[in-house]
Design a protein around this motif. Sequence first.
Motif, short mmCIF file in Angstrom:
data_model
loop_
_atom_site.label_atom_id
_atom_site.label_comp_id
_atom_site.label_asym_id
_atom_site.label_seq_id
_atom_site.Cartn_x
_atom_site.Cartn_y
_atom_site.Cartn_z
N THR A 174 0.83 -1.20 0.00
CA THR A 174 0.00 0.00 0.00
C THR A 174 0.87 1.26 0.00
O THR A 174 0.62 2.20 -0.76
N ASP A 230 -6.13 -1.40 -4.65
CA ASP A 230 -5.36 -2.12 -3.63
C ASP A 230 -6.10 -3.40 -3.23
O ASP A 230 -7.33 -3.42 -3.19
N ASP A 231 -5.36 -4.44 -2.94
CA ASP A 231 -5.92 -5.70 -2.47
C ASP A 231 -7.00 -6.24 -3.39
O ASP A 231 -8.12 -6.53 -2.97
N ARG A 329 4.39 -3.66 9.34
CA ARG A 329 3.39 -2.96 10.16
C ARG A 329 3.56 -3.34 11.63
O ARG A 329 3.50 -2.50 12.52
MG MG Z 1 -2.10 -2.90 2.05
#
Ligand code: MG
Length: 461
Positions: A174, A230-231, A329
């Motif tokens: 992302t 995205d995704d 993350r």
């Molecule tokens: Mg992402």
Amino acid sequence: MQDNLWQAVLGEVELSVSHASYLTWFKQTTLLKNKGGVIVVGVPNVFIKQQLENKYTGLISELLQKNGVKPEGLHFKIHSFGSNHPVEVEAKQFEPKTTTSSDDPLPAHLTVSAPSSPYSHDYRQGLNEKYTFENFVVGSGNELAYAACMSISNIPGTKYNPLFVYGGVGIGKTHLIQAVGNSIVKNQPDKKVVYISSEQFVQEFVSALRYKKTNEFAQNYRSVDVLIIDDVQFIAGKEKMQEEFFHTFNALHQANKQIIISSDKPPRDIPTLEERLRSRFAWGMTIDMQTPDFETRCAIIQSKAHDKGIVLTNDIVEYLAKLIQTNIRELEGVLNQLLAFCEMREISPNLDIAMNLLSSNQTRPKHINPRQVVDKTAKHFRIALEDIMGPKRDKDIVMPRQIAMYILRSELHLSFPKIAHELGRKDHTTAIHSVDKIEREIGLNGQIRTAVKEIKERLYV
Ligand code: MG
Ligand code: ADP
């Protein structure tokens, strides 16, 4: 002579940058010219050229001086190796396998610009300014994706269309595709850039269907210059949506508009993805993003700490980079945990504090089961277990439910399907959405932050 000079410079570069950076950006360079202070360095492709120009001219100039050459001008030239005559070449290894662009104009009805409707978008819809190329650390696992994204941001729509990047959770997909959008918006403000997750895309489409606004929906998305989805795995299995997306894809692709797609797996492994979409996705370039190696993880931690004005000692950085190995993350999560802990107590972080605070990240969750998380969350908000697990959509039930999902993810590291299951949900996209939402809210909403903290504390007593 020239060779010796450049070898000396490279030798020192090798000592001052990471091994991964050296291999990626410097190893294949050569000195083409050194005359009257004008230095021309030969590089194998445009990506390396850009990277050296943007990040390393200072270092190279300094090292040239150190070796007795005061550069008046430093230039980089794309150079084909193995040939005696330097020639400008394209970056062949990055060329799409097949090109299908056609000069046929689009049918008029597909080229109208967006009408003002509930679906009309800002020119920079969905972009979050915090994701930039500047704060993206390039290293093993992501350098190819980075290079392709940089190239697209300079000349959207002409190469690598579509760009399809895939890889596991939390490794920077992302961030990178958002960075392309942000960079285009910054440098070419007239371009219409839209970033949307495929879940939102589906939601908008469903509501367009319901309110009979599918024409507006279609026109809107077909009038963008850069579409970033995205995704994309979430549109799998949704037939009507796939059909709509197929047409959007074709319209944009024919008009040489840039399409960027991310997914957790390559097109061939996305179940129930229509064959025609699968083959479209493979038209351009498909890049696998991999878990960054130890060195890159260290660089990411340093850079995130630096953004917050904090310099960490190497022992802490290395401890964190070893503790969390796959998901950036999560890595950011433990770093923030450490920094917040120290800030509150007005102490500077050291290895002991880090170890005491974070070693539990590996052991604690073993003692807790998912049911306890759901239970404690319901209790905290004084709602019944049947309600948090049940179908009610009232706000004061939905939010605790989302928090429970978030804690299941952040503390127990459960998979999204498992999280959905624990809360009596069938669709795991709800879990993804909830975790994402609370992750964002924690930064903005003090009440939610406190609630999460208190529930977590109660889990461990
Ligand atoms: Mg992402
Ligand atoms: P994904 O979309 O692959 O799940 P994200 O792009 O959301 O992952 O990345 C997760 C977090 O890690 C983000 O905060 C992002 O800024 C950070 N991150 C990931 N890779 C890098 C990198 N190479 N440099 C800096 N930050 C990174």
